[in-house]
Design a protein around this motif. Structure first.
Motif, mmCIF file in Angstrom:
data_model
loop_
_atom_site.group_PDB
_atom_site.id
_atom_site.type_symbol
_atom_site.label_atom_id
_atom_site.label_comp_id
_atom_site.label_asym_id
_atom_site.label_seq_id
_atom_site.Cartn_x
_atom_site.Cartn_y
_atom_site.Cartn_z
ATOM 1 N N PRO A 9 45.977 39.001 26.532
ATOM 2 C CA PRO A 9 46.544 37.839 27.222
ATOM 3 C C PRO A 9 45.482 37.017 27.965
ATOM 4 O O PRO A 9 45.557 35.781 28.002
ATOM 5 C CB PRO A 9 47.553 38.433 28.205
ATOM 6 C CG PRO A 9 47.947 39.735 27.588
ATOM 7 C CD PRO A 9 46.696 40.234 26.912
ATOM 8 N N THR A 10 44.482 37.671 28.532
ATOM 9 C CA THR A 10 43.422 36.951 29.235
ATOM 10 C C THR A 10 42.627 36.086 28.261
ATOM 11 O O THR A 10 42.325 34.919 28.548
ATOM 12 C CB THR A 10 42.487 37.940 29.958
ATOM 13 O OG1 THR A 10 43.260 38.690 30.902
ATOM 14 C CG2 THR A 10 41.371 37.205 30.687
ATOM 15 N N ILE A 11 42.308 36.627 27.095
ATOM 16 C CA ILE A 11 41.586 35.860 26.082
ATOM 17 C C ILE A 11 42.415 34.659 25.639
ATOM 18 O O ILE A 11 41.901 33.547 25.510
ATOM 19 C CB ILE A 11 41.208 36.754 24.882
ATOM 20 C CG1 ILE A 11 40.135 37.752 25.295
ATOM 21 C CG2 ILE A 11 40.743 35.912 23.694
ATOM 22 C CD1 ILE A 11 39.842 38.824 24.251
ATOM 23 N N ALA A 16 43.212 28.886 25.792
ATOM 24 C CA ALA A 16 44.085 27.725 26.000
ATOM 25 C C ALA A 16 43.504 26.800 27.068
ATOM 26 O O ALA A 16 43.486 25.573 26.897
ATOM 27 C CB ALA A 16 45.492 28.175 26.394
ATOM 28 N N VAL A 17 42.994 27.370 28.159
ATOM 29 C CA VAL A 17 42.396 26.559 29.225
ATOM 30 C C VAL A 17 41.165 25.822 28.695
ATOM 31 O O VAL A 17 40.977 24.632 28.955
ATOM 32 C CB VAL A 17 42.057 27.445 30.451
ATOM 33 C CG1 VAL A 17 41.152 26.710 31.430
ATOM 34 C CG2 VAL A 17 43.340 27.890 31.143
ATOM 35 N N PHE A 170 45.731 28.099 34.439
ATOM 36 C CA PHE A 170 44.855 29.103 35.042
ATOM 37 C C PHE A 170 45.468 29.663 36.327
ATOM 38 O O PHE A 170 45.490 30.880 36.531
ATOM 39 C CB PHE A 170 43.469 28.497 35.323
ATOM 40 C CG PHE A 170 42.486 29.491 35.837
ATOM 41 C CD1 PHE A 170 41.914 30.425 34.980
ATOM 42 C CD2 PHE A 170 42.135 29.517 37.182
ATOM 43 C CE1 PHE A 170 41.006 31.354 35.448
ATOM 44 C CE2 PHE A 170 41.238 30.451 37.662
ATOM 45 C CZ PHE A 170 40.670 31.371 36.795
ATOM 46 N N ILE A 171 45.999 28.809 37.182
ATOM 47 C CA ILE A 171 46.614 29.255 38.439
ATOM 48 C C ILE A 171 47.820 30.134 38.168
ATOM 49 O O ILE A 171 47.996 31.187 38.800
ATOM 50 C CB ILE A 171 46.976 28.051 39.328
ATOM 51 C CG1 ILE A 171 45.697 27.402 39.870
ATOM 52 C CG2 ILE A 171 47.893 28.464 40.476
ATOM 53 C CD1 ILE A 171 45.917 26.086 40.596
#
Length: 182
Positions: A9-11, A16-17, A170-171
Motif C-alpha cells: 500500500p505504501t508503494i 500515486a502521489v 499523502f496526508i
C-alpha cells in the motif's frame, strides 16, 4: 512487538502521489505553451491581409485571421448556440459547405433555417476551423467576432489541483498509518 509498514500500500500511495505531482508539473509546462499559443493567435488576429481557409482539422496557425471562402451548395444549415455582435444569446446558423467547410453565416433569435443557397463568404477563421461570416449573410444579424482572449489558459489552476490532490492523498495515508498504529 513493532508493527511493520505495509509495503505494497505504501508503494501504491507513493506512486500515486508521484504521478499527481508529475501531472501538476506537466500542467505548469502546458501553461507556458498555451500562453505562447494565445500570443500567436493575438498576432494572427491583428495580421494584415487574408489567409487561405484551411482544410478540416488543419490550419491552427491561421485561426483568427480574415479569409474569404466560396461555400457552394450547403448540404445543411443547422442552429448552434451563439452570441450576436451586441451580446445577445440565441442561435448562430452554421452551414456545411459541399467542400466540408463549416461557415457560421449569421445570428438569429429564431430556430428557423434561413433560405441560403451558398455563395462567397468573408469573415474570420475560428477554431474548428470554421469561418464566422463578417458581415453576416442571408439576412441574418452579425455574430460576435472570434476573439483569442475567449480561450482560457487555466493550466495553473489544473496544476494547483494536482498538487492539492497529491498533498491530500499523502496526508490521508499518513493519518491512516497513525490510526493503524494505535
Amino acid at each position: 512487538m513493532t508493527r511493520r509498514w505495509p509495503v505494497i500500500p505504501t508503494i501504491i500511495v507513493l506512486a500515486a502521489v508521484a504521478t499527481m505531482i508529475g501531472l501538476g508539473v506537466w500542467q505548469l509546462g502546458r501553461m507556458d505553451e498555451k500562453a505562447a499559443l494565445l500570443a500567436r493567435y493575438e498576432a494572427a488576429a491583428g495580421a494584415e491581409g487574408e489567409a487561405t481557409f484551411p482544410l478540416q482539422g488543419e490550419g491552427a496557425e491561421v485561426w483568427f485571421r480574415r479569409a474569404t471562402l466560396l461555400c457552394e451548395t450547403p448540404s445543411r444549415i443547422e442552429p448552434v448556440a451563439g452570441t450576436s455582435a451586441r451580446g445577445q444569446k440565441g442561435w448562430v446558423q452554421r452551414a456545411t459547405c459541399a467542400s466540408g467547410a463549416l461557415v457560421d453565416i449569421g445570428f438569429t433569435r429564431k430556430l428557423a433555417t434561413p433560405d441560403w443557397t451558398g455563395g462567397t463568404v468573408t469573415g474570420v477563421i475560428a477554431p474548428g476551423p470554421r469561418l464566422v461570416a463578417d458581415p453576416a449573410v442571408a439576412g441574418l444579424q452579425a455574430m460576435a467576432r472570434p476573439d483569442p482572449s475567449d480561450l482560457p489558459n487555466n493550466h495553473l489552476a489544473y496544476a494547483g489541483q494536482w498538487f492539492f490532490f497529491a498533498i491530500t492523498a499523502f496526508i490521508i495515508y499518513v493519518l491512516a498509518l497513525r490510526r493503524r498504529g494505535r
